[in-house]
Design an enzyme around this catalytic site. Structure first.
Site, PDB file in Angstrom:
ATOM      1  N   THR A  32      -0.252   6.507  -3.393  1.00 29.23           N
ATOM      2  CA  THR A  32      -1.099   6.679  -4.564  1.00 29.23           C
ATOM      3  C   THR A  32      -1.903   5.424  -4.872  1.00 29.23           C
ATOM      4  OG1 THR A  32       0.454   8.278  -5.526  1.00 29.23           O
ATOM      5  CG2 THR A  32      -1.130   7.255  -7.021  1.00 29.23           C
ATOM      6  N   ASP A  33      -1.250   4.280  -4.886  1.00 27.80           N
ATOM      7  CA  ASP A  33      -1.899   3.018  -5.249  1.00 27.80           C
ATOM      8  C   ASP A  33      -1.660   1.944  -4.207  1.00 27.80           C
ATOM      9  OD1 ASP A  33      -2.892   3.932  -7.706  1.00 27.80           O
ATOM     10  OD2 ASP A  33      -1.007   3.468  -8.729  1.00 27.80           O
TER      11      ASP A  33
ATOM     12  N   VAL B 167      -1.120  -2.084  -4.327  1.00 31.69           N
ATOM     13  CA  VAL B 167      -0.772  -3.109  -5.305  1.00 31.69           C
ATOM     14  C   VAL B 167      -0.934  -4.477  -4.647  1.00 31.69           C
ATOM     15  CG1 VAL B 167       0.989  -3.966  -6.886  1.00 31.69           C
ATOM     16  CG2 VAL B 167       0.857  -1.517  -6.373  1.00 31.69           C
TER      17      VAL B 167
ATOM     18  N   VAL C   4       0.849  -1.192   0.000  1.00 30.24           N
ATOM     19  CA  VAL C   4       0.000   0.000   0.000  1.00 30.24           C
ATOM     20  C   VAL C   4       0.883   1.240   0.000  1.00 30.24           C
ATOM     21  CG1 VAL C   4      -1.814   1.276   1.198  1.00 30.24           C
ATOM     22  CG2 VAL C   4      -1.801  -1.229   1.261  1.00 30.24           C
TER      23      VAL C   4
ATOM     24  N   THR D 136       5.098   7.760  -5.748  1.00 31.93           N
ATOM     25  CA  THR D 136       4.631   9.064  -5.286  1.00 31.93           C
ATOM     26  C   THR D 136       5.823   9.917  -4.868  1.00 31.93           C
ATOM     27  OG1 THR D 136       2.636   7.988  -4.478  1.00 31.93           O
ATOM     28  CG2 THR D 136       3.061  10.217  -3.700  1.00 31.93           C
TER      29      THR D 136
ATOM     30  N   GLY E 107      10.572   3.740   5.787  1.00 28.92           N
ATOM     31  CA  GLY E 107       9.347   3.194   5.228  1.00 28.92           C
ATOM     32  C   GLY E 107       9.453   1.703   4.960  1.00 28.92           C
ATOM     33  N   ALA E 108       8.344   0.998   5.153  1.00 31.08           N
ATOM     34  CA  ALA E 108       8.329  -0.445   4.921  1.00 31.08           C
ATOM     35  C   ALA E 108       8.690  -0.776   3.484  1.00 31.08           C
ATOM     36  CB  ALA E 108       6.953  -1.012   5.272  1.00 31.08           C
ATOM     37  N   ASP E 109       8.281   0.074   2.536  1.00 27.75           N
ATOM     38  CA  ASP E 109       8.596  -0.183   1.126  1.00 27.75           C
ATOM     39  C   ASP E 109      10.094  -0.100   0.864  1.00 27.75           C
ATOM     40  OD1 ASP E 109       8.477   2.552   1.739  1.00 27.75           O
ATOM     41  OD2 ASP E 109       7.813   3.117  -0.273  1.00 27.75           O
ATOM     42  N   LEU E 110      10.782   0.790   1.579  1.00 28.94           N
ATOM     43  CA  LEU E 110      12.223   0.922   1.393  1.00 28.94           C
ATOM     44  C   LEU E 110      12.959  -0.290   1.947  1.00 28.94           C
ATOM     45  CD1 LEU E 110      12.736   4.719   2.232  1.00 28.94           C
ATOM     46  CD2 LEU E 110      12.034   3.626   0.094  1.00 28.94           C
TER      47      LEU E 110
END
Length: 258
Positions: free
Chosen positions: A10-11, A13, A7, A132, A107-110
């Site tokens: 913007t989106d 996935v 999450v 984003t 961030g978890a995405d990083l």
């Protein structure tokens, strides 16, 4: 089979994964005011179209950088599959083969990007994520997250111009034929799209200088292929890299509790 969810701002996935790889990847706007039931209906439809039974899902993993949406998606996954999802965050980071800089801030995405790159390459690598935000996450060959650089993403920069100026329109992300814009649309594309090529190359050069030249680069994110002239800057462009990292985090946590 696994459902992997990333999450972003913007989106959101959603990826369907089995032992042979990614079977489907679905993308939907990450709306903070949307209910768990709404996300559930969408996921049910996707799985139905893919001929996947709910009972075939053995694991769900959730990464989110949107705190308002995290409990919504977590509840939806738990109720839909009858499985408590693995949630990427500081609580699971000690299980990972990574040394993480400021685990409660990053961030978890990083973290997912870093783990995917470390697992794939085992050498110094910077992951450039075109989302984003435009992020540069550098991980060493020993699995240490060395540092991160963050800039506004392409769409974010264009929307900022549109939102904060009276006469500049929101324009599509396209590479103009010239840096000399002959219309307002082309002028913005020249400044932002071509400007971001310089930004990316400059930061990659600076990172490599600080690491004595020893650092490969890979790109990911929904906009990773939108500047074709940048392709030679990367060893690979892997749009699913963040999902790969989230999946690897889930597998590491699962293995640790067996």
């Amino acid at each position: 089979m696994q459902i992997i969810v990333d999450v972003g701002n913007t989106d959101a996935v959603f990826g369907l994964y089995n032992q042979t790889g990614w079977q489907n990847i679905w993308r939907t706007p990450a709306r903070r005011d949307e209910s768990a039931a709404s996300y559930e209906a969408r996921l049910r439809l996707w799985l139905l179209e893919a001929n996947v039974l709910l009972s075939s899902i053995e694991t769900t993993v959730l990464s989110s950088v949107v705190p308002d949406l995290t409990p919504t998606i977590r509840t939806m996954l738990a109720e839909l599959f009858g499985l408590e999802p693995i949630v990427v965050g500081p609580g699971v980071y000690p299980l990972l083969p990574l040394e993480i800089l400021r685990p409660h801030e990053i961030g978890a995405d990083l973290v997912a990007n870093a783990l995917a790159a470390y697992t794939r390459y085992h050498q110094n690598c910077v992951v450039v994520d075109f989302g984003t935000a435009l992020t540069f996450t550098t991980v060493s060959g020993e699995g240490k997250i060395i540092g991160v650089a963050i800039a506004p993403g392409l769409k974010t920069a264009i929307r900022s111009l549109f939102a904060n100026t009276a006469q500049l329109p929101e324009v599509p992300i396209e590479v103009p034929s010239s840096a000399l814009g002959t219309s307002t649309t082309h002028a913005i594309q020249a400044g932002v799209v071509l400007g971001y090529e310089g930004l990316v190359r400059s930061l990659l050069d600076r990172i490599r200088i600080e690491l004595n030249g020893d650092c490969m680069a890979v790109a990911t994110g929904g906009l990773s292929g939108r500047i074709p002239s940048l392709r030679d800057a990367f060893a690979e462009i892997i749009p699913s890299l963040t999902l790969d990292g989230v999946r690897l985090i889930g597998e590491t946590v699962t293995d640790s509790i067996k």
